[in-house]
Structures are given as C-alpha cells and as structure tokens.
Design a protein around this motif. Structure first.
Motif, PDB file in Angstrom:
ATOM      1  N   ASP A   1       0.817  -1.209   0.000  1.00 39.59           N
ATOM      2  CA  ASP A   1       0.000   0.000   0.000  1.00 39.59           C
ATOM      3  C   ASP A   1       0.856   1.267   0.000  1.00 39.59           C
ATOM      4  O   ASP A   1       0.351   2.374   0.189  1.00 39.59           O
ATOM      5  CB  ASP A   1      -1.010   0.013   1.150  1.00 39.59           C
ATOM      6  CG  ASP A   1      -0.341   0.090   2.514  1.00 39.59           C
ATOM      7  OD1 ASP A   1       0.897   0.219   2.576  1.00 39.59           O
ATOM      8  OD2 ASP A   1      -1.073   0.019   3.517  1.00 39.59           O
ATOM      9  N   PHE A   2       2.181   1.112  -0.203  1.00 41.01           N
ATOM     10  CA  PHE A   2       3.083   2.249  -0.406  1.00 41.01           C
ATOM     11  C   PHE A   2       3.097   3.214   0.774  1.00 41.01           C
ATOM     12  O   PHE A   2       3.221   4.404   0.602  1.00 41.01           O
ATOM     13  CB  PHE A   2       2.717   3.000  -1.693  1.00 41.01           C
ATOM     14  CG  PHE A   2       2.691   2.112  -2.902  1.00 41.01           C
ATOM     15  CD1 PHE A   2       3.858   1.706  -3.518  1.00 41.01           C
ATOM     16  CD2 PHE A   2       1.491   1.659  -3.412  1.00 41.01           C
ATOM     17  CE1 PHE A   2       3.836   0.871  -4.611  1.00 41.01           C
ATOM     18  CE2 PHE A   2       1.457   0.815  -4.512  1.00 41.01           C
ATOM     19  CZ  PHE A   2       2.642   0.419  -5.113  1.00 41.01           C
ATOM     20  N   SER A   3       2.993   2.670   1.996  1.00 41.29           N
ATOM     21  CA  SER A   3       2.833   3.598   3.104  1.00 41.29           C
ATOM     22  C   SER A   3       3.773   3.375   4.274  1.00 41.29           C
ATOM     23  O   SER A   3       3.868   4.245   5.127  1.00 41.29           O
ATOM     24  CB  SER A   3       1.396   3.533   3.631  1.00 41.29           C
ATOM     25  OG  SER A   3       1.149   2.271   4.212  1.00 41.29           O
ATOM     26  N   ASP A   4       4.457   2.263   4.369  1.00 35.68           N
ATOM     27  CA  ASP A   4       5.065   1.949   5.651  1.00 35.68           C
ATOM     28  C   ASP A   4       6.586   1.892   5.617  1.00 35.68           C
ATOM     29  O   ASP A   4       7.249   2.711   6.228  1.00 35.68           O
ATOM     30  CB  ASP A   4       4.494   0.630   6.161  1.00 35.68           C
ATOM     31  CG  ASP A   4       4.876   0.343   7.597  1.00 35.68           C
ATOM     32  OD1 ASP A   4       5.247   1.290   8.293  1.00 35.68           O
ATOM     33  OD2 ASP A   4       4.821  -0.821   8.007  1.00 35.68           O
ATOM     34  N   ARG A   5       7.180   0.949   4.890  1.00 37.31           N
ATOM     35  CA  ARG A   5       8.619   0.788   4.981  1.00 37.31           C
ATOM     36  C   ARG A   5       9.224   0.578   3.609  1.00 37.31           C
ATOM     37  O   ARG A   5       8.558   0.181   2.659  1.00 37.31           O
ATOM     38  CB  ARG A   5       8.974  -0.378   5.914  1.00 37.31           C
ATOM     39  CG  ARG A   5       8.401  -1.719   5.499  1.00 37.31           C
ATOM     40  CD  ARG A   5       8.584  -2.744   6.624  1.00 37.31           C
ATOM     41  NE  ARG A   5       7.878  -3.974   6.339  1.00 37.31           N
ATOM     42  CZ  ARG A   5       8.421  -5.010   5.730  1.00 37.31           C
ATOM     43  NH1 ARG A   5       9.669  -4.951   5.307  1.00 37.31           N
ATOM     44  NH2 ARG A   5       7.727  -6.108   5.530  1.00 37.31           N
ATOM     45  N   ALA A   6      10.502   0.859   3.482  1.00 37.39           N
ATOM     46  CA  ALA A   6      11.171   0.801   2.173  1.00 37.39           C
ATOM     47  C   ALA A   6      11.487  -0.638   1.806  1.00 37.39           C
ATOM     48  O   ALA A   6      12.057  -1.387   2.570  1.00 37.39           O
ATOM     49  CB  ALA A   6      12.450   1.628   2.222  1.00 37.39           C
ATOM     50  N   ARG A   7      11.119  -1.015   0.629  1.00 37.14           N
ATOM     51  CA  ARG A   7      11.496  -2.303   0.051  1.00 37.14           C
ATOM     52  C   ARG A   7      11.938  -2.046  -1.376  1.00 37.14           C
ATOM     53  O   ARG A   7      11.612  -1.022  -1.969  1.00 37.14           O
ATOM     54  CB  ARG A   7      10.311  -3.280   0.066  1.00 37.14           C
ATOM     55  CG  ARG A   7       9.856  -3.683   1.444  1.00 37.14           C
ATOM     56  CD  ARG A   7      10.826  -4.622   2.096  1.00 37.14           C
ATOM     57  NE  ARG A   7      10.864  -5.891   1.401  1.00 37.14           N
ATOM     58  CZ  ARG A   7      11.037  -7.056   2.015  1.00 37.14           C
ATOM     59  NH1 ARG A   7      11.185  -7.106   3.300  1.00 37.14           N
ATOM     60  NH2 ARG A   7      11.067  -8.173   1.319  1.00 37.14           N
ATOM     61  N   LEU A   8      12.648  -2.978  -1.914  1.00 34.20           N
ATOM     62  CA  LEU A   8      13.245  -2.787  -3.221  1.00 34.20           C
ATOM     63  C   LEU A   8      12.372  -3.397  -4.309  1.00 34.20           C
ATOM     64  O   LEU A   8      12.165  -4.600  -4.333  1.00 34.20           O
ATOM     65  CB  LEU A   8      14.626  -3.438  -3.243  1.00 34.20           C
ATOM     66  CG  LEU A   8      15.632  -2.882  -4.246  1.00 34.20           C
ATOM     67  CD1 LEU A   8      15.946  -1.440  -3.943  1.00 34.20           C
ATOM     68  CD2 LEU A   8      16.898  -3.726  -4.182  1.00 34.20           C
TER      69      LEU A   8
ATOM     70  N   GLU B   1       1.683  11.731  -1.239  1.00 36.13           N
ATOM     71  CA  GLU B   1       0.528  11.716  -0.353  1.00 36.13           C
ATOM     72  C   GLU B   1      -0.739  12.009  -1.155  1.00 36.13           C
ATOM     73  O   GLU B   1      -0.752  12.895  -2.010  1.00 36.13           O
ATOM     74  CB  GLU B   1       0.690  12.750   0.750  1.00 36.13           C
ATOM     75  CG  GLU B   1       1.796  12.437   1.746  1.00 36.13           C
ATOM     76  CD  GLU B   1       1.511  11.186   2.559  1.00 36.13           C
ATOM     77  OE1 GLU B   1       0.331  10.985   2.943  1.00 36.13           O
ATOM     78  OE2 GLU B   1       2.451  10.411   2.797  1.00 36.13           O
ATOM     79  N   ASP B   2      -1.791  11.268  -0.865  1.00 37.70           N
ATOM     80  CA  ASP B   2      -3.073  11.480  -1.532  1.00 37.70           C
ATOM     81  C   ASP B   2      -4.187  11.230  -0.525  1.00 37.70           C
ATOM     82  O   ASP B   2      -4.414  10.085  -0.116  1.00 37.70           O
ATOM     83  CB  ASP B   2      -3.224  10.530  -2.735  1.00 37.70           C
ATOM     84  CG  ASP B   2      -4.531  10.730  -3.468  1.00 37.70           C
ATOM     85  OD1 ASP B   2      -4.594  11.606  -4.339  1.00 37.70           O
ATOM     86  OD2 ASP B   2      -5.506  10.000  -3.163  1.00 37.70           O
ATOM     87  N   ALA B   3      -4.850  12.306  -0.126  1.00 41.44           N
ATOM     88  CA  ALA B   3      -5.968  12.216   0.821  1.00 41.44           C
ATOM     89  C   ALA B   3      -5.583  11.433   2.076  1.00 41.44           C
ATOM     90  O   ALA B   3      -6.330  10.579   2.557  1.00 41.44           O
ATOM     91  CB  ALA B   3      -7.182  11.579   0.151  1.00 41.44           C
ATOM     92  N   GLY B   4      -4.385  11.722   2.579  1.00 46.88           N
ATOM     93  CA  GLY B   4      -3.936  11.080   3.804  1.00 46.88           C
ATOM     94  C   GLY B   4      -3.307   9.723   3.615  1.00 46.88           C
ATOM     95  O   GLY B   4      -2.901   9.091   4.605  1.00 46.88           O
ATOM     96  N   ARG B   5      -3.203   9.245   2.394  1.00 50.28           N
ATOM     97  CA  ARG B   5      -2.593   7.956   2.109  1.00 50.28           C
ATOM     98  C   ARG B   5      -1.311   8.179   1.304  1.00 50.28           C
ATOM     99  O   ARG B   5      -1.168   9.177   0.604  1.00 50.28           O
ATOM    100  CB  ARG B   5      -3.536   7.052   1.309  1.00 50.28           C
ATOM    101  CG  ARG B   5      -4.815   6.698   2.039  1.00 50.28           C
ATOM    102  CD  ARG B   5      -5.674   5.795   1.172  1.00 50.28           C
ATOM    103  NE  ARG B   5      -4.997   4.550   0.872  1.00 50.28           N
ATOM    104  CZ  ARG B   5      -5.094   3.451   1.622  1.00 50.28           C
ATOM    105  NH1 ARG B   5      -5.825   3.466   2.719  1.00 50.28           N
ATOM    106  NH2 ARG B   5      -4.463   2.348   1.279  1.00 50.28           N
ATOM    107  N   THR B   6      -0.404   7.223   1.407  1.00 52.29           N
ATOM    108  CA  THR B   6       0.820   7.261   0.629  1.00 52.29           C
ATOM    109  C   THR B   6       0.658   6.307  -0.544  1.00 52.29           C
ATOM    110  O   THR B   6       0.408   5.124  -0.355  1.00 52.29           O
ATOM    111  CB  THR B   6       2.036   6.847   1.480  1.00 52.29           C
ATOM    112  OG1 THR B   6       2.065   7.640   2.656  1.00 52.29           O
ATOM    113  CG2 THR B   6       3.318   7.032   0.708  1.00 52.29           C
ATOM    114  N   VAL B   7       0.772   6.832  -1.774  1.00 48.68           N
ATOM    115  CA  VAL B   7       0.507   6.044  -2.978  1.00 48.68           C
ATOM    116  C   VAL B   7       1.661   6.225  -3.960  1.00 48.68           C
ATOM    117  O   VAL B   7       2.512   7.102  -3.804  1.00 48.68           O
ATOM    118  CB  VAL B   7      -0.820   6.473  -3.636  1.00 48.68           C
ATOM    119  CG1 VAL B   7      -1.979   6.345  -2.652  1.00 48.68           C
ATOM    120  CG2 VAL B   7      -0.734   7.896  -4.176  1.00 48.68           C
ATOM    121  N   LEU B   8       1.684   5.388  -4.974  1.00 48.28           N
ATOM    122  CA  LEU B   8       2.700   5.475  -6.013  1.00 48.28           C
ATOM    123  C   LEU B   8       2.180   6.296  -7.189  1.00 48.28           C
ATOM    124  O   LEU B   8       1.113   6.022  -7.731  1.00 48.28           O
ATOM    125  CB  LEU B   8       3.074   4.080  -6.509  1.00 48.28           C
ATOM    126  CG  LEU B   8       4.101   4.045  -7.654  1.00 48.28           C
ATOM    127  CD1 LEU B   8       5.475   4.489  -7.163  1.00 48.28           C
ATOM    128  CD2 LEU B   8       4.172   2.660  -8.280  1.00 48.28           C
TER     129      LEU B   8
END
Length: 220
Positions: free
Chosen positions: A35-42, A59-66
C-alpha cells in the motif's frame, strides 16, 4: 510500449509488503500486500523505451501512494514473486488516471500500444523477456471494457481492458481479478509459475503524456 532488451535498475520506494509467516517468499506462497505507506522495500525498474518514466511516492488524501508519470516514455516497476500459483490466485489493486491517452484509436497496433495505466501479472520467465507469458490489465482510451487481445509486439502477452476512456478518470477505481482463470482463458492451460507483478504507464508510441497512481496491491 516497444519492450527493449531490459537493462534493470533498482530503486527504493516506500512500500509495505506484509507476508504471513516467516518462510522466504520463494519457499512458500504468501500473500503480497503493497500500500506504499510503511517501509522501504526494493522493487525493480526496467526501462522499455528511450525515455524512462518518473516514479514517486506521494501523499493522496492522507494515504501514501505510487505516482507514475510518463512523457513520451515507457518503464515499469516490478516485484519478483517466483511462486507456484494455486494457493495464490486472486489479485486486487486500486488505480487512478489523470486521463486516458488522448485520441488513441489504434491500441491493438504497434503505433497505438500505449496506455494511461497497466497492471501486469507475469508468469514462467524473467519479467519483460520475450519468453515470459503475461496478463496485462489496462486502462484504455477507446477499446471497450472487457476486450481481450494479443499485444502487437509480444504474442505471449494478453491485454485485458478493465477501464476505458475518461468517464472514471480522476477517481480511484478498485479492481479484482482471478488471474488463474484469466491465464487459462488466454493460454488454454494453467500456469506453472507466478513470476512477478508490475505497474506501468507508457506513452512512447503515441508521443504523448500520462499520469497514473497505484495503491493497495494485494495477491492472495
């Protein structure tokens, strides 16, 4: 999308990939949730034209998106899975486009093989190789929803139109597919290996531009 010989690069994005249990992904099929919001992965970035897209986490409406931006360019982000399908058979995600590719009426031809958003499920071989079979779910410009056809560059890639035109542009749309059933329809047999999933925007053939957003990718 012309599918050049891939020169793989790696980029770090803010991704959450939550796997049930502690076994390695290749050893036991596990759910994928991004969900593109928490921790870095490759994830891995492959450029498929002379120009690459711009991928950013926003950021989009309080969410982290790609966010994926394409300007006469084509590249994809893919995440390797490498598991036998069966336990994993359904994929869900959300996507949004700014607009479809303006005036693209030739989506079944090489000159029009561009889409405002693509979501790939890839099987049996290295992602984006000529041998890999893939289902390519697209947000089309003019092809009717429900259309299915072979990619004009690669006979092992089946395009499936889930959204078309601009009626739903600018809004988040949730999708869910049984990719095992779609694979059987496309190739007449069951898949042997689920290789990867990928997200993409491409505008290199139509010399246009597009922007899409992706979120909540789940395989289970």
């Amino acid at each position: 999308m012309r599918f050049r010989s891939p020169k793989l690069e790696h980029i770090a994005l803010l991704i959450v990939l939550s796997f049930v249990g502690a076994e390695p992904l290749h050893a036991q099929p596990q759910p994928l949730r991004a969900d593109f919001s928490d921790r870095a992965r490759l994830w891995q970035n492959v450029r498929l034209a002379d120009r690459a897209n711009r991928f950013t986490v926003v950021e989009d409406a309080g969410r982290t998106v790609l966010s994926a931006e394409s300007d006469r360019s084509a590249s994809a982000l893919w995440f390797e899975l490498g598991v036998p399908p069966g336990v994993l058979s359904r994929v869900r995600w959300r996507w949004r486009v700014e607009s479809s590719i303006p005036g693209n009426r030739r989506e079944r031809e090489k000159k029009g093989d561009d889409y405002a958003a693509r979501f790939f499920v890839i099987f049996e071989d290295e992602p984006f190789s000529r041998e890999a079979r893939a289902l390519c779910y697209v947000w089309a410009a003019s092809e009717p929803v429900g259309s299915s056809y072979t990619n004009p560059y690669f006979e092992n890639v089946t395009t499936i139109v889930l959204q078309s035109g601009d009626e739903r542009a600018g809004t988040w749309v949730a999708e869910e597919r049984d990719f095992i059933a779609d694979y059987r329809t496309a190739f007449g047999e069951s898949p042997e290996l689920l290789t990867a999933v990928a997200v993409m925007v491409d505008t290199d053939n139509t010399r246009s531009s597009a922007r899409a957003w992706f979120d909540d990718i789940t395989i289970e």
